[in-house]
Design a protein around this motif. Structure first.
Motif, mmCIF file in Angstrom:
data_model
loop_
_atom_site.group_PDB
_atom_site.id
_atom_site.type_symbol
_atom_site.label_atom_id
_atom_site.label_comp_id
_atom_site.label_asym_id
_atom_site.label_seq_id
_atom_site.Cartn_x
_atom_site.Cartn_y
_atom_site.Cartn_z
ATOM 1 N N TYR A 37 0.808 -1.220 0.000
ATOM 2 C CA TYR A 37 0.000 0.000 0.000
ATOM 3 C C TYR A 37 0.840 1.270 0.000
ATOM 4 N N GLN A 38 1.950 1.296 0.736
ATOM 5 C CA GLN A 38 2.769 2.501 0.756
ATOM 6 C C GLN A 38 3.384 2.763 -0.620
ATOM 7 N N ALA A 39 3.899 1.720 -1.269
ATOM 8 C CA ALA A 39 4.458 1.880 -2.610
ATOM 9 C C ALA A 39 3.366 2.303 -3.595
ATOM 10 N N ARG A 40 2.186 1.700 -3.476
ATOM 11 C CA ARG A 40 1.058 2.096 -4.326
ATOM 12 C C ARG A 40 0.724 3.566 -4.123
ATOM 13 N N ASN A 41 0.710 4.000 -2.870
ATOM 14 C CA ASN A 41 0.380 5.393 -2.582
ATOM 15 C C ASN A 41 1.409 6.353 -3.162
ATOM 16 N N PHE A 42 2.678 5.972 -3.157
ATOM 17 C CA PHE A 42 3.692 6.816 -3.804
ATOM 18 C C PHE A 42 3.332 7.012 -5.278
ATOM 19 N N MET A 43 2.967 5.912 -5.971
ATOM 20 C CA MET A 43 2.615 6.027 -7.389
ATOM 21 C C MET A 43 1.357 6.866 -7.568
ATOM 22 N N ARG A 44 0.355 6.575 -6.781
ATOM 23 C CA ARG A 44 -0.952 7.220 -6.926
ATOM 24 C C ARG A 44 -0.931 8.695 -6.528
ATOM 25 N N ASP A 45 -0.263 9.004 -5.423
ATOM 26 C CA ASP A 45 -0.389 10.334 -4.837
ATOM 27 C C ASP A 45 0.790 11.269 -5.088
ATOM 28 N N ASP A 46 1.976 10.718 -5.296
ATOM 29 C CA ASP A 46 3.178 11.560 -5.304
ATOM 30 C C ASP A 46 3.937 11.602 -6.629
ATOM 31 N N MET A 47 3.903 10.535 -7.404
ATOM 32 C CA MET A 47 4.664 10.518 -8.653
ATOM 33 C C MET A 47 4.016 11.399 -9.697
ATOM 34 N N ARG A 48 4.863 12.055 -10.462
ATOM 35 C CA ARG A 48 4.411 12.902 -11.559
ATOM 36 C C ARG A 48 5.209 12.548 -12.816
ATOM 37 N N VAL A 49 4.595 12.723 -13.971
ATOM 38 C CA VAL A 49 5.289 12.496 -15.231
ATOM 39 C C VAL A 49 6.552 13.357 -15.245
ATOM 40 N N GLY A 50 7.656 12.736 -15.593
ATOM 41 C CA GLY A 50 8.935 13.434 -15.645
ATOM 42 C C GLY A 50 9.816 13.222 -14.432
ATOM 43 N N ASP A 51 9.249 12.696 -13.341
ATOM 44 C CA ASP A 51 10.078 12.414 -12.172
ATOM 45 C C ASP A 51 11.181 11.426 -12.543
ATOM 46 N N GLY A 52 12.346 11.615 -11.946
ATOM 47 C CA GLY A 52 13.484 10.727 -12.199
ATOM 48 C C GLY A 52 13.341 9.408 -11.459
ATOM 49 N N VAL A 53 13.856 8.342 -12.074
ATOM 50 C CA VAL A 53 13.782 7.000 -11.491
ATOM 51 C C VAL A 53 15.160 6.349 -11.553
ATOM 52 N N LEU A 54 15.592 5.822 -10.405
ATOM 53 C CA LEU A 54 16.743 4.929 -10.351
ATOM 54 C C LEU A 54 16.187 3.526 -10.527
ATOM 55 N N PHE A 55 16.516 2.884 -11.624
ATOM 56 C CA PHE A 55 16.006 1.556 -11.975
ATOM 57 C C PHE A 55 16.901 0.541 -11.274
ATOM 58 N N TYR A 56 16.359 -0.126 -10.285
ATOM 59 C CA TYR A 56 17.133 -0.982 -9.385
ATOM 60 C C TYR A 56 16.806 -2.446 -9.640
ATOM 61 N N HIS A 57 17.843 -3.259 -9.862
ATOM 62 C CA HIS A 57 17.657 -4.703 -9.999
ATOM 63 C C HIS A 57 17.740 -5.344 -8.615
ATOM 64 N N SER A 58 16.713 -6.115 -8.245
ATOM 65 C CA SER A 58 16.691 -6.787 -6.946
ATOM 66 C C SER A 58 16.546 -8.292 -7.137
ATOM 67 N N SER A 59 16.775 -9.019 -6.059
ATOM 68 C CA SER A 59 16.633 -10.484 -6.067
ATOM 69 C C SER A 59 17.403 -11.113 -7.222
ATOM 70 N N CYS A 60 18.671 -10.738 -7.328
ATOM 71 C CA CYS A 60 19.503 -11.252 -8.412
ATOM 72 C C CYS A 60 20.945 -11.364 -7.912
ATOM 73 N N ALA A 61 21.826 -11.894 -8.758
ATOM 74 C CA ALA A 61 23.219 -12.100 -8.364
ATOM 75 C C ALA A 61 23.926 -10.793 -8.023
ATOM 76 N N GLN A 62 23.627 -9.737 -8.748
ATOM 77 C CA GLN A 62 24.264 -8.446 -8.510
ATOM 78 C C GLN A 62 23.203 -7.357 -8.360
ATOM 79 N N PRO A 63 22.586 -7.245 -7.172
ATOM 80 C CA PRO A 63 21.567 -6.214 -6.988
ATOM 81 C C PRO A 63 22.190 -4.821 -6.978
ATOM 82 N N GLY A 64 21.419 -3.864 -7.471
ATOM 83 C CA GLY A 64 21.876 -2.477 -7.452
ATOM 84 C C GLY A 64 21.187 -1.657 -8.525
ATOM 85 N N ILE A 65 21.542 -0.396 -8.556
ATOM 86 C CA ILE A 65 21.012 0.512 -9.573
ATOM 87 C C ILE A 65 21.621 0.115 -10.904
ATOM 88 N N ALA A 66 20.764 -0.116 -11.898
ATOM 89 C CA ALA A 66 21.220 -0.607 -13.198
ATOM 90 C C ALA A 66 20.872 0.349 -14.335
#
Length: 159
Positions: A37-66
């Motif tokens: 719900y908290q992550a959903r609320n960030f998308m629903r209430d706070d994110m705006r078109v154009g906001d920057g995103v760090l695309f993060y790989h998780s649950s993998c051999a080398q997790p991190g910003i990719a």
């Protein structure tokens, strides 16, 4: 107009990697399957078109910003919640009262993987939620200072 915000968004690369996003039409993918719900609320209430995103790989051999991406749409209903064949099916969610949202994310570029160990060496990143024990949210806000520090780290060459 408000200033852009920044976000860290986690994806398992087996499901959607930065390469998958870059190969998608318009380099854009729907960010489906958020079931917190908290992550959903960030998308629903706070994110705006154009906001920057760090695309993060998780649950993998080398997790991190990719990669670096941007929010490419306003929040809308996530259709996977209604699909019984989807791993994200939610039988308690109804079309007339949907629980879950998604945004589209447009990949801008792939980066070297910036892992947690390297991020932990930077004092300016010490308060990032992704570096805190016990915080497992798939979407977290990133401050302006954290965004700038990460951009600087990604410019460095690792020897």
């Amino acid at each position: 107009m408000t200033a852009p915000q920044y976000w860290l968004m986690k994806s398992e690369p087996d499901e959607c990697s930065i390469d998958d996003a870059l190969a998608a039409p318009n380099q854009t993918v729907p960010w489906t399957g958020v079931r917190n719900y908290q992550a959903r609320n960030f998308m629903r209430d706070d994110m705006r078109v154009g906001d920057g995103v760090l695309f993060y790989h998780s649950s993998c051999a080398q997790p991190g910003i990719a990669g670096i991406a941007r929010v490419a749409s306003a929040a809308r209903v996530d259709p996977t919640q209604f699909d019984p064949d989807s791993p994200y099916y939610d039988p308690k969610s109804k079309p007339d009262a949907p629980r879950w949202q998604l945004v589209d994310v447009q990949a801008l570029r792939k980066t070297r993987v910036l892992g947690l160990a390297e991020m932990r060496t930077v004092p300016a990143l010490a308060e990032m939620p992704v570096l805190q024990r016990g915080i497992r949210l798939s979407i977290t806000p990133v401050t302006d200072a954290e965004w700038i520090s990460i951009a600087d780290l990604l410019k460095r060459v690792i020897e």
